[in-house]
Design a protein around this motif. Structure first.
Motif, PDB file in Angstrom:
ATOM      1  N   PHE A 197       0.836  -1.189   0.000  1.00 39.82           N
ATOM      2  CA  PHE A 197       0.000   0.000   0.000  1.00 39.82           C
ATOM      3  C   PHE A 197       0.877   1.248   0.000  1.00 39.82           C
ATOM      4  O   PHE A 197       1.830   1.348   0.777  1.00 39.82           O
ATOM      5  CB  PHE A 197      -0.926   0.013   1.214  1.00 39.82           C
ATOM      6  N   LEU A 198       0.545   2.178  -0.870  1.00 36.28           N
ATOM      7  CA  LEU A 198       1.241   3.454  -0.923  1.00 36.28           C
ATOM      8  C   LEU A 198       0.299   4.551  -0.447  1.00 36.28           C
ATOM      9  O   LEU A 198      -0.897   4.537  -0.766  1.00 36.28           O
ATOM     10  CB  LEU A 198       1.707   3.771  -2.348  1.00 36.28           C
ATOM     11  N   PHE A 199       0.843   5.476   0.345  1.00 34.15           N
ATOM     12  CA  PHE A 199       0.067   6.589   0.852  1.00 34.15           C
ATOM     13  C   PHE A 199       0.527   7.878   0.185  1.00 34.15           C
ATOM     14  O   PHE A 199       1.720   8.058  -0.091  1.00 34.15           O
ATOM     15  CB  PHE A 199       0.217   6.708   2.368  1.00 34.15           C
ATOM     16  N   ARG A 200      -0.422   8.739  -0.070  1.00 36.93           N
ATOM     17  CA  ARG A 200      -0.075  10.032  -0.662  1.00 36.93           C
ATOM     18  C   ARG A 200       0.878  10.779   0.260  1.00 36.93           C
ATOM     19  O   ARG A 200       0.817  10.640   1.479  1.00 36.93           O
ATOM     20  CB  ARG A 200      -1.336  10.865  -0.918  1.00 36.93           C
ATOM     21  N   ASP A 201       1.738  11.563  -0.333  1.00 34.46           N
ATOM     22  CA  ASP A 201       2.768  12.226   0.469  1.00 34.46           C
ATOM     23  C   ASP A 201       2.203  13.297   1.393  1.00 34.46           C
ATOM     24  O   ASP A 201       2.902  13.813   2.262  1.00 34.46           O
ATOM     25  CB  ASP A 201       3.857  12.822  -0.426  1.00 34.46           C
TER      26      ASP A 201
END
Length: 241
Positions: A230-234
């Motif tokens: 999972f990638l989270f917005r910066d």
């Protein structure tokens, strides 16, 4: 006996051949070869990255073909993935690719003691919405270096597309061994990045035993599923950290 057929094969074969002709007519500098083998590699690259559509009857062919032809997003994905595959195939150094019609159309056999890797599959998601992440760049490394793929139809790094629902795949080239039956553990690292997201790195180990076998033929059963990432917005705080 029921005949099951993936109608995407005809669609992709036709479109990839059209793309090759268009790129040739434009005199594009990066197109180094457009032989039958290069085209087949590109077709294989696309088919591995779009969802199949199986039919068992003439009615099914007509219905699904119409649906495919009217799906503008699918057509755009085929074009985008097809051009990406063409570039990768053109850049690949394959000294034997023009002689593949010899030996029954197969590449030289690889019968030697080696560690044969399963195909790696995984998926990337938006950490806030849990939706598949489109346009992510996925790089597979082994011992700090970019892992070498089985052939040019398997890109590294690769990109996630809408048609593949955030999934990615790798097939690592075998590593020679001194003899059979040697046990060894290999460590791989997946590095994922996407515009507007914080990058993620994930490592995993693959225990293997060297064997004397020719595994040039893809076996979908011989695969390893990498855990979902999972990638989270910066600009979003990951509450799991």
């Amino acid at each position: 006996m029921v005949n099951i057929h993936n109608i995407m094969e005809e669609q992709v074969i036709s479109r990839v051949n059209q793309l090759y002709e268009q790129v040739k007519d434009r005199g594009t500098s990066w197109l180094s070869c457009d032989c039958e083998n290069c085209r087949l590699d590109t077709i294989n690259y696309v088919l591995n990255r779009i969802p199949p559509r199986y039919v068992v009857s003439g009615r099914g062919v007509a219905h699904n073909t119409a649906a495919v032809l009217s799906d503008s997003q699918l057509a755009a994905d085929i074009d985008r993935i097809g051009l990406e595959g063409m570039r990768l195939v053109s850049m690949a150094k394959r000294p034997y690719h023009k002689t593949l019609k010899l030996n029954g159309g197969k590449a030289p056999l690889m019968i030697y003691p080696a560690f044969h890797f399963p195909t790696f599959t995984g998926a990337v998601y938006d950490g806030s919405t849990f939706e598949p992440l489109i346009g992510a760049n996925v790089l597979l490394k082994h011992e700090g270096e970019t892992a070498v793929m089985m052939d040019s139809s398997w890109a590294n790094p690769c990109t996630t597309f809408k048609a593949t629902l955030g999934n990615y795949t790798f097939w690592v080239a075998p590593e020679p061994a001194s003899k059979e039956s040697i046990a060894r553990e290999f460590t791989f690292t997946v590095e994922i990045s996407a515009e507007g997201y914080l990058p993620v790195t994930y490592s995993f180990d693959v225990p293997l035993v060297s064997e004397m076998n020719d595994r040039r033929e893809l076996n979908s059963v011989y695969s390893l599923k990498i855990q979902d990432l999972f990638l989270f917005r910066d600009d979003v705080v990951n509450e799991q950290e």
